[in-house]
Enzyme design. Structure first.
Site, PDB file in Angstrom:
ATOM      1  CE  LYS A  97     -40.601  48.780  21.811  1.00 52.02           C
ATOM      2  NZ  LYS A  97     -41.465  49.555  20.791  1.00 52.02           N
ATOM      3  CD  GLU A 119     -31.310  49.131  25.526  1.00 48.87           C
ATOM      4  OE1 GLU A 119     -31.111  48.499  26.446  1.00 48.87           O
ATOM      5  OE2 GLU A 119     -31.983  48.491  24.699  1.00 48.87           O
ATOM      6  CB  SER A 384     -47.418  47.253  16.696  1.00 52.20           C
ATOM      7  OG  SER A 384     -46.954  48.429  15.918  1.00 52.20           O
TER       8      SER A 384
HETATM    9  C1  LIG Z   1     -41.121  49.513  19.370  1.00 53.72           C
HETATM   10  C2  LIG Z   1     -42.017  49.526  18.391  1.00 53.72           C
HETATM   11  C3  LIG Z   1     -41.992  48.725  17.217  1.00 53.72           C
HETATM   12  C4  LIG Z   1     -40.859  47.830  16.783  1.00 53.72           C
HETATM   13  O1  LIG Z   1     -40.367  46.966  17.677  1.00 53.72           O
HETATM   14  P1  LIG Z   1     -40.733  45.299  17.145  1.00 53.72           P
HETATM   15  O2  LIG Z   1     -40.077  44.752  18.253  1.00 53.72           O
HETATM   16  O3  LIG Z   1     -40.190  45.162  16.039  1.00 53.72           O
HETATM   17  O4  LIG Z   1     -42.040  44.958  17.279  1.00 53.72           O
HETATM   18  C5  LIG Z   1     -43.355  48.515  16.543  1.00 53.72           C
HETATM   19  N1  LIG Z   1     -44.293  49.195  16.780  1.00 53.72           N
HETATM   20  C6  LIG Z   1     -44.618  50.070  18.110  1.00 53.72           C
HETATM   21  C7  LIG Z   1     -45.800  50.723  18.150  1.00 53.72           C
HETATM   22  C8  LIG Z   1     -43.341  50.120  18.727  1.00 53.72           C
HETATM   23  O5  LIG Z   1     -43.481  51.108  19.846  1.00 53.72           O
END
Ligand SMILES: *Cc1c(COP(=O)(O)O)cnc(C)c1O
Length: 407
Positions: A97, A119, A384
């Site tokens: 993010k 938010e 992610s």
């Molecule tokens: C917020 C988040 C997601 C989901 O958000 P996307 O916009 O679909 O990428 C996925 N993995 C992590 C670690 C997150 O914090």
């Protein structure tokens, strides 16, 4: 066609990816969105902006993040299939993010704004934006439902330490929806000196485009790194899909390669409405939060209640570019359940020494399913984020994972 040509062609000037996307806004916000769109389209070609973003990524975020071959896990799963991870969990602040929050912060700075707002539900976007605000010396206000403030105390504390003003929203159900409303009201009043920073590849144009532009560094790096390690491209590229930012960033640089691309949505507890957040699997076309896409609806056509063990994935719609990429047949969408995600969470921790975020565990679970089926393939998974935020909850609900130890 080079993927850069695709990026130039989509979205069109109205922010449309085919019939999806666009900007469905209250009239009072139209000038604000136009200002952001015009500024972004100028700035994103400016060498000063690009050079500064590169410097930030390298020196502050720690990019490039590595690609890692899960040799032990692959072996345990039969050894025919090799699983590789793009380590976005090693990006500063622990997830992908920050890639778009730093871009949005830099844009605010270039536009001469002094304040950024957003938010947050689980608090992940709030923490990433608070980090960007501290870096750029911008004021930051994060709206959060009172219920979420209580549930996500560690993230609230992180935001406060970073100097952000956290507003607890106590109207209605006191959760994400009310927080969105409150942040929107703030923006309508203050757009002259404020930018609203959306937390995924969703919302009205230009946000889905900007967020994916700030995220495709993930896929760009991963593609080069994987090629360098193996000499070829992966057979399958996969990522979890909430709003769709980490996945779109991972996917696009592979879009013109002979690579299978799969987005993984949360199946939660099962197929009943309210038990999952698999928008692409069970949803239909509709407009929500300012854009046209595929969404989960209740009987009245309103956004349906959603659930996933990974709170970052429980969004009732999906970024418009994903809806488009499925429609043209380029990307497939599949699901992974809570149970599969928890299994992947424990196995990656125990057999590779990497504790993944529960969100990312969904993509890993999908790769593990294919590996277990005996497929001979090289699968590249976007990890992610890291799972430190999830360990207390997981231990409380699932114990220390004895049950998930065996293959
Ligand atoms: C917020 C988040 C997601 C989901 O958000 P996307 O916009 O679909 O990428 C996925 N993995 C992590 C670690 C997150 O914090």
């Amino acid at each position: 066609m080079d993927y850069r040509t695709y990026l130039k062609n989509y979205p069109d000037k109205d922010g449309k990816f085919g019939k999806f996307g666009g900007a469905y806004l209250p009239p009072e916000l139209e000038p604000a969105m136009k200002e952001i769109t015009d500024a972004y389209l100028t700035i994103c070609h400016s060498s000063k902006f690009i050079t500064e973003l590169r410097r930030i990524r390298k020196e502050f975020q720690g990019r490039p993040t590595p690609v890692y071959h899960c040799e032990r896990l692959s072996e345990k799963l039969g050894g025919k299939c090799q699983i590789y991870l793009k380590r976005e969990d090693l990006n500063h602040s622990g997830a992908h993010k920050l890639n778009h929050c730093m871009g949005e912060g830099l844009l605010a700075k270039f536009l001469g704004k002094k304040r950024i707002i957003a938010e947050t539900g689980a608090g992940q976007h709030g923490v990433a934006l608070a980090t960007a605000a501290a870096f750029f010396g911008l004021e930051c206000t994060i709206y959060m439902g009172e219920v979420d403030v209580a549930k996500q105390a560690p993230n609230v504390a992180r935001m406060k330490v970073l100097g952000t003003n956290v507003v607890s929203v106590s109207r209605g159900q006191k959760t994400l929806k009310e927080a969105v409303d409150a942040a929107f009201e703030d923006y309508c009043e203050n757009y002259k000196d404020t930018i609203y920073c959306i937390g995924s590849a969703v919302g009205p144009h230009p946000f889905p485009m900007m967020v994916r532009d700030f995220q495709y560094v993930v896929g760009e790096e991963a593609r080069e790194q994987f090629k360098e390690m193996t000499g070829f491209l992966p057979d399958v590229v996969t990522a979890c899909v909430g709003g769709g930012s980490n996945s779109i960033g991972m996917f696009l640089p592979f879009i013109n390669d002979p690579v299978e691309i799969v987005g993984v949505e949360p199946m939660g507890l099962g197929e009943k409405t309210g038990d999952n957040a698999a928008s692409m699997t069970y949803g239909s076309e509709g407009i929500m939060h300012g854009f046209n896409s595929i969404m989960l609806k209740d009987e009245k056509g309103e956004p349906a209640p959603v659930y996933s063990v990974a709170s970052g994935l429980d969004y009732p719609s999906v970024g418009p570019e994903h809806a488009f990429l499925r429609e043209i047949g380029r990307v497939k969408y599949d699901v992974a359940s809570d149970e599969e995600a928890i299994d992947a969470f424990f196995k990656l921790s125990r057999y590779e020494g990497i504790i993944p975020a529960l969100e990312s565990s969904h993509a890993l679970a999908y790769a593990m399913r294919r590996a277990k089926a005996g497929e001979a393939a090289f699968i590249l998974v976007n990890l992610s984020g890291r799972g430190d935020k999830d360990v207390d909850y997981v231990i409380e609900k699932y114990g220390t994972g004895e049950k998930y130890k065996d293959f």
